[in-house]
Design a protein around this motif. Structure first.
Motif, PDB file in Angstrom:
ATOM      1  N   GLY A 149      73.907  62.676   5.168  1.00 41.04           N
ATOM      2  CA  GLY A 149      72.894  62.563   4.116  1.00 41.04           C
ATOM      3  C   GLY A 149      72.426  61.136   3.918  1.00 41.04           C
ATOM      4  N   CYS A 150      73.362  60.203   3.916  1.00 43.04           N
ATOM      5  CA  CYS A 150      72.993  58.789   3.744  1.00 43.04           C
ATOM      6  C   CYS A 150      72.179  58.280   4.932  1.00 43.04           C
ATOM      7  CB  CYS A 150      74.243  57.940   3.534  1.00 43.04           C
ATOM      8  SG  CYS A 150      75.030  58.221   1.931  1.00 43.04           S
ATOM      9  N   THR A 151      72.509  58.736   6.123  1.00 42.25           N
ATOM     10  CA  THR A 151      71.748  58.346   7.309  1.00 42.25           C
ATOM     11  C   THR A 151      70.317  58.871   7.224  1.00 42.25           C
ATOM     12  OG1 THR A 151      73.763  58.338   8.646  1.00 42.25           O
ATOM     13  CG2 THR A 151      71.670  58.477   9.835  1.00 42.25           C
ATOM     14  N   ILE A 152      70.167  60.101   6.775  1.00 45.39           N
ATOM     15  CA  ILE A 152      68.826  60.688   6.637  1.00 45.39           C
ATOM     16  C   ILE A 152      68.044  59.948   5.554  1.00 45.39           C
ATOM     17  CG2 ILE A 152      67.537  62.777   6.028  1.00 45.39           C
ATOM     18  CD1 ILE A 152      70.014  64.341   7.221  1.00 45.39           C
ATOM     19  N   LEU A 153      68.702  59.635   4.439  1.00 43.78           N
ATOM     20  CA  LEU A 153      68.023  58.862   3.393  1.00 43.78           C
ATOM     21  C   LEU A 153      67.607  57.490   3.922  1.00 43.78           C
ATOM     22  CD1 LEU A 153      70.152  59.761   0.243  1.00 43.78           C
ATOM     23  CD2 LEU A 153      67.782  60.439   0.719  1.00 43.78           C
ATOM     24  N   GLY A 154      68.457  56.887   4.757  1.00 45.46           N
ATOM     25  CA  GLY A 154      68.092  55.619   5.389  1.00 45.46           C
ATOM     26  C   GLY A 154      66.869  55.770   6.270  1.00 45.46           C
ATOM     27  N   SER A 155      66.798  56.880   6.998  1.00 46.25           N
ATOM     28  CA  SER A 155      65.618  57.151   7.829  1.00 46.25           C
ATOM     29  C   SER A 155      64.368  57.277   6.968  1.00 46.25           C
ATOM     30  CB  SER A 155      65.806  58.441   8.631  1.00 46.25           C
ATOM     31  OG  SER A 155      66.848  58.317   9.543  1.00 46.25           O
ATOM     32  N   ALA A 156      64.506  57.943   5.836  1.00 50.94           N
ATOM     33  CA  ALA A 156      63.364  58.075   4.926  1.00 50.94           C
ATOM     34  C   ALA A 156      62.924  56.702   4.435  1.00 50.94           C
ATOM     35  CB  ALA A 156      63.723  58.976   3.748  1.00 50.94           C
ATOM     36  N   PHE A 157      63.891  55.882   4.065  1.00 50.87           N
ATOM     37  CA  PHE A 157      63.575  54.537   3.585  1.00 50.87           C
ATOM     38  C   PHE A 157      62.858  53.730   4.666  1.00 50.87           C
ATOM     39  CE2 PHE A 157      64.798  50.052   3.281  1.00 50.87           C
ATOM     40  CZ  PHE A 157      64.224  49.735   2.061  1.00 50.87           C
ATOM     41  N   PHE A 158      63.355  53.802   5.896  1.00 54.84           N
ATOM     42  CA  PHE A 158      62.753  53.023   6.975  1.00 54.84           C
ATOM     43  C   PHE A 158      61.427  53.598   7.461  1.00 54.84           C
ATOM     44  CE2 PHE A 158      67.087  51.241   7.429  1.00 54.84           C
ATOM     45  CZ  PHE A 158      66.731  49.909   7.232  1.00 54.84           C
ATOM     46  N   SER A 159      61.081  54.801   7.025  1.00 55.64           N
ATOM     47  CA  SER A 159      59.772  55.362   7.372  1.00 55.64           C
ATOM     48  C   SER A 159      58.632  54.504   6.845  1.00 55.64           C
ATOM     49  CB  SER A 159      59.624  56.783   6.815  1.00 55.64           C
ATOM     50  OG  SER A 159      60.491  57.662   7.464  1.00 55.64           O
ATOM     51  N   VAL A 160      58.895  53.754   5.794  1.00 54.38           N
ATOM     52  CA  VAL A 160      57.840  52.889   5.258  1.00 54.38           C
ATOM     53  C   VAL A 160      57.441  51.816   6.268  1.00 54.38           C
ATOM     54  CG1 VAL A 160      58.551  53.290   2.869  1.00 54.38           C
ATOM     55  CG2 VAL A 160      59.369  51.261   4.060  1.00 54.38           C
ATOM     56  N   LEU A 161      58.276  51.589   7.271  1.00 56.55           N
ATOM     57  CA  LEU A 161      57.983  50.567   8.274  1.00 56.55           C
ATOM     58  C   LEU A 161      57.236  51.114   9.490  1.00 56.55           C
ATOM     59  CD1 LEU A 161      61.406  48.685   8.195  1.00 56.55           C
ATOM     60  CD2 LEU A 161      59.304  48.145   6.930  1.00 56.55           C
ATOM     61  N   ILE A 162      56.988  52.423   9.521  1.00 54.91           N
ATOM     62  CA  ILE A 162      56.266  52.993  10.660  1.00 54.91           C
ATOM     63  C   ILE A 162      54.868  52.397  10.708  1.00 54.91           C
ATOM     64  CG2 ILE A 162      55.255  55.090  11.646  1.00 54.91           C
ATOM     65  CD1 ILE A 162      57.611  56.652  10.427  1.00 54.91           C
ATOM     66  N   ASN A 163      54.526  51.868  11.866  1.00 58.47           N
ATOM     67  CA  ASN A 163      53.210  51.265  12.055  1.00 58.47           C
ATOM     68  C   ASN A 163      52.717  51.654  13.441  1.00 58.47           C
ATOM     69  OD1 ASN A 163      50.922  49.754  11.842  1.00 58.47           O
ATOM     70  ND2 ASN A 163      51.948  47.770  11.879  1.00 58.47           N
ATOM     71  N   ILE A 164      51.705  52.478  13.493  1.00 53.37           N
ATOM     72  CA  ILE A 164      51.154  52.963  14.751  1.00 53.37           C
ATOM     73  C   ILE A 164      49.805  52.291  14.965  1.00 53.37           C
ATOM     74  CG2 ILE A 164      50.341  55.004  15.994  1.00 53.37           C
ATOM     75  CD1 ILE A 164      52.383  56.606  14.263  1.00 53.37           C
ATOM     76  N   LYS A 165      49.654  51.670  16.114  1.00 51.48           N
ATOM     77  CA  LYS A 165      48.431  50.925  16.432  1.00 51.48           C
ATOM     78  C   LYS A 165      47.189  51.785  16.175  1.00 51.48           C
ATOM     79  CE  LYS A 165      46.177  48.398  20.131  1.00 51.48           C
ATOM     80  NZ  LYS A 165      46.226  47.983  21.523  1.00 51.48           N
ATOM     81  N   GLY A 166      46.262  51.207  15.424  1.00 50.26           N
ATOM     82  CA  GLY A 166      45.013  51.890  15.119  1.00 50.26           C
ATOM     83  C   GLY A 166      45.084  52.817  13.919  1.00 50.26           C
ATOM     84  N   HIS A 167      46.247  52.839  13.252  1.00 52.92           N
ATOM     85  CA  HIS A 167      46.423  53.744  12.118  1.00 52.92           C
ATOM     86  C   HIS A 167      47.106  53.013  10.968  1.00 52.92           C
ATOM     87  CE1 HIS A 167      45.235  57.180  14.519  1.00 52.92           C
ATOM     88  NE2 HIS A 167      45.973  56.674  15.487  1.00 52.92           N
ATOM     89  N   ALA A 168      46.832  53.489   9.772  1.00 56.67           N
ATOM     90  CA  ALA A 168      47.446  52.905   8.588  1.00 56.67           C
ATOM     91  C   ALA A 168      48.907  53.308   8.491  1.00 56.67           C
ATOM     92  CB  ALA A 168      46.706  53.369   7.332  1.00 56.67           C
ATOM     93  N   GLY A 169      49.727  52.368   8.069  1.00 56.10           N
ATOM     94  CA  GLY A 169      51.103  52.675   7.713  1.00 56.10           C
ATOM     95  C   GLY A 169      51.171  52.898   6.215  1.00 56.10           C
ATOM     96  N   LEU A 170      52.365  53.074   5.687  1.00 53.79           N
ATOM     97  CA  LEU A 170      52.483  53.268   4.244  1.00 53.79           C
ATOM     98  C   LEU A 170      52.165  51.995   3.476  1.00 53.79           C
ATOM     99  CD1 LEU A 170      55.631  55.507   3.717  1.00 53.79           C
ATOM    100  CD2 LEU A 170      53.233  56.146   3.708  1.00 53.79           C
ATOM    101  N   LEU A 171      52.549  50.862   4.036  1.00 54.40           N
ATOM    102  CA  LEU A 171      52.422  49.611   3.303  1.00 54.40           C
ATOM    103  C   LEU A 171      51.170  48.816   3.638  1.00 54.40           C
ATOM    104  CD1 LEU A 171      56.134  48.418   3.495  1.00 54.40           C
ATOM    105  CD2 LEU A 171      54.998  49.688   1.662  1.00 54.40           C
ATOM    106  N   CYS A 172      50.661  48.966   4.840  1.00 55.28           N
ATOM    107  CA  CYS A 172      49.520  48.141   5.221  1.00 55.28           C
ATOM    108  C   CYS A 172      48.738  48.799   6.348  1.00 55.28           C
ATOM    109  CB  CYS A 172      49.982  46.753   5.654  1.00 55.28           C
ATOM    110  SG  CYS A 172      51.073  46.767   7.086  1.00 55.28           S
ATOM    111  N   GLY A 173      47.593  48.214   6.621  1.00 55.03           N
ATOM    112  CA  GLY A 173      46.767  48.672   7.729  1.00 55.03           C
ATOM    113  C   GLY A 173      45.741  49.699   7.303  1.00 55.03           C
ATOM    114  N   GLU A 174      44.820  49.913   8.188  1.00 52.71           N
ATOM    115  CA  GLU A 174      43.754  50.887   7.973  1.00 52.71           C
ATOM    116  C   GLU A 174      43.633  51.743   9.221  1.00 52.71           C
ATOM    117  OE1 GLU A 174      41.977  51.322   5.173  1.00 52.71           O
ATOM    118  OE2 GLU A 174      43.120  49.729   4.213  1.00 52.71           O
ATOM    119  N   ASP A 175      43.223  52.977   9.034  1.00 52.18           N
ATOM    120  CA  ASP A 175      42.947  53.825  10.185  1.00 52.18           C
ATOM    121  C   ASP A 175      41.676  53.324  10.857  1.00 52.18           C
ATOM    122  OD1 ASP A 175      45.112  55.578   9.968  1.00 52.18           O
ATOM    123  OD2 ASP A 175      44.062  56.861   8.551  1.00 52.18           O
ATOM    124  N   ALA A 176      41.704  53.246  12.182  1.00 56.17           N
ATOM    125  CA  ALA A 176      40.511  52.866  12.931  1.00 56.17           C
ATOM    126  C   ALA A 176      39.469  53.964  12.759  1.00 56.17           C
ATOM    127  CB  ALA A 176      40.859  52.675  14.403  1.00 56.17           C
TER     128      ALA A 176
END
Length: 185
Positions: A149-176
């Motif tokens: 459970g803690c590992t999954i919660l950690g994964s959820a927390f680190f999801s905020v760092l997902i950044n895919i080129k050309g697309h907005a992440g949770l914290l920054c960026g804009e969709d192309a």
């Protein structure tokens, strides 16, 4: 998912004194949720994408992972058979939905290599299952579920760092801008 498929029957047998047959039947509920819940995750991801782009897909992924992790912790601390079954049903719903939302993100990671990315994502799940499987062999159920459970919660927390080129992440960026036939001409 794979860890629960392997551990659930033994858990219900050992923790709630169920017969092997009864424990297996109860544990199979987890897998049966796959029939619709994975599609629900993909559907939610698609709807969020239509509304707010990739940021929506990542929000769905983050929320589903958070709910999944929280429910694993609740499951680890549930002391009654009925309660454990009920929590497992909802936990499974979020597990399968998170998998569906993951595959809603995969095609955007590297479009020319979608098959390879899908393979890596699938292999990552199998690798995690081996790791958690070893944990279940070495630890008591409650400790193993808490770590999961803690590992999954950690994964959820680190999801905020997902950044895919050309697309907005949770914290920054804009969709192309989406290219259409008129913008390509």
């Amino acid at each position: 998912e794979l860890t629960m498929n392997n551990a659930a029957a033994l858990y219900f047998k050992d923790e709630f004194d169920q017969s092997t047959e009864s424990a297996a039947a109860i544990a199979s509920i987890f897998g049966w949720m796959n029939l619709f819940a994975r599609g629900v995750g993909g559907f939610l991801s698609d709807k969020a994408n239509a509304s707010i782009g990739m940021r929506g897909r990542i929000w769905v992924q983050t929320i589903l992972l958070f709910c999944e992790g929280a429910l694993v912790l609740v499951f680890a601390n549930t002391g009654t058979l009925g309660g454990a079954i009920a929590v497992m049903v909802f936990f499974s719903l979020f597990v399968q939905a998170a998998e569906g939302s993951t595959y809603g993100i995969v095609p955007y990671v590297d479009p020319p290599a979608t098959g390879s990315i899908s393979g890596i994502v699938g292999a990552g799940g199998n690798s995690g299952a081996v790791g958690f499987g070893l944990g279940f062999r070495q630890l008591g159920y409650k400790s193993a579920f808490v770590i999961m459970g803690c590992t999954i919660l950690g994964s959820a927390f680190f999801s905020v760092l997902i950044n895919i080129k050309g697309h907005a992440g949770l914290l920054c960026g804009e969709d192309a801008p989406v290219q259409t036939k008129s913008t390509l001409a």
